[in-house]
Design an enzyme around this catalytic site. Structure first.
Site, PDB file in Angstrom:
ATOM      1  N   SER A 106      -5.556 -10.517  -3.508  1.00 60.73           N
ATOM      2  CA  SER A 106      -6.926 -10.300  -3.453  1.00 60.73           C
ATOM      3  C   SER A 106      -7.388 -10.040  -4.945  1.00 60.73           C
ATOM      4  O   SER A 106      -7.149 -10.732  -6.104  1.00 60.73           O
ATOM      5  CB  SER A 106      -7.646  -9.325  -2.052  1.00 60.73           C
ATOM      6  OG  SER A 106      -9.048 -10.358  -2.602  1.00 60.73           O
ATOM      7  N   HIS A 129      -6.130 -15.647  -2.068  1.00 60.18           N
ATOM      8  CA  HIS A 129      -6.828 -16.735  -0.956  1.00 60.18           C
ATOM      9  C   HIS A 129      -8.397 -16.579  -1.790  1.00 60.18           C
ATOM     10  O   HIS A 129      -8.492 -15.622  -3.220  1.00 60.18           O
ATOM     11  CB  HIS A 129      -7.079 -15.898  -0.168  1.00 60.18           C
ATOM     12  CG  HIS A 129      -7.547 -14.572   0.167  1.00 60.18           C
ATOM     13  ND1 HIS A 129      -8.547 -13.728  -0.876  1.00 60.18           N
ATOM     14  CD2 HIS A 129      -7.376 -13.659   0.220  1.00 60.18           C
ATOM     15  CE1 HIS A 129      -9.125 -12.840  -0.325  1.00 60.18           C
ATOM     16  NE2 HIS A 129      -7.297 -11.957   0.185  1.00 60.18           N
TER      17      HIS A 129
END
Length: 224
Positions: A106, A129
């Site tokens: 992330s 993501h």
């Protein structure tokens, strides 16, 4: 003894290591979850940006420190705090190298690419993501615009500090075939290098060797 323990807990490196004349490298560890403006549970492993930012400022100011090694094993965390740390690392004038160990997920992706050169161990992972939000979200157009601005900031930083193209990065972020009940991609070791996010597969010895090489190049340029 207590002071040394505090230094280790905050920065991942005892103060006396920097006091040795032969040590010109500052070590920064980014582990667990990058903590934001709210404190996480006491039993959580966290990286506190209010500790990291002044330490990085001190690295820039300290003439005895010639290079920065960033070791990363993080599940991600607060976007604003993670980007603040990444921007600080990227703006330091001294050579810097990052090493992804267990994972750099992330917001850990911008942190991994913020240095001059980056490594990942063969079994290291990177999870890419879209931005996720928790808590109450108002379902209006302005909310989605705000999400997009945050996503653009993250994507822009990664693209500017690595070799991956924006279109490919977005495809990895929006991949639906890899993560069950979710969106995104997981890159393992050499895959992160092949995608152009990380520079090289390697471990601690390679990271130190590259950092010393960059530090030497800087010294030669200054002498010239």
């Amino acid at each position: 003894m207590a002071d040394n323990q505090d230094e280790l807990e905050k920065y991942g490196q005892p103060k006396e290591l920097q006091d040795k004349e032969k040590s010109h490298i500052q070590l920064l560890t980014i582990i667990g979850e990058v903590e934001g403006h709210e404190c996480l549970a006491a039993n959580s492993k966290t990286t506190k940006y209010e500790h990291v930012l002044p330490m990085l400022a001190a690295v820039e100011e300290n003439e005895k420190i010639h290079g920065l090694l960033v070791m990363i094993n993080t599940v991600g965390g607060d976007v604003e705090s993670g980007l603040a740390i990444a921007e600080m690392i990227a703006s330091i004038s001294k050579p810097s190298v990052s090493l992804v160990l267990g994972g750099s997920h992330s917001i850990g992706v911008p942190l991994a690419v913020s240095t001059d050169y980056s490594f990942i161990v063969p079994t290291g992972t990177m999870m890419i993501h879209p931005v996720r939000m928790t808590g109450l979200i108002i379902g209006v157009a302005q909310t989605f615009d705000y999400f997009q601005k945050i996503q653009d900031r993250i994507s822009g930083f990664i693209v500017d500090h690595s070799r991956i193209h924006k279109e490919r990065l977005l495809r990895l972020m929006l991949e639906t075939g890899e993560l069950t009940k979710d969106v995104g991609s997981v890159l393992v070791g050499a895959q992160a290098v092949q995608e152009g996010i990380i520079d090289e597969v390697g471990g601690i010895s390679e990271a130190y060797r590259k950092l010393r090489e960059l530090m030497g190049e800087e010294t030669e340029t200054s002498d010239a």
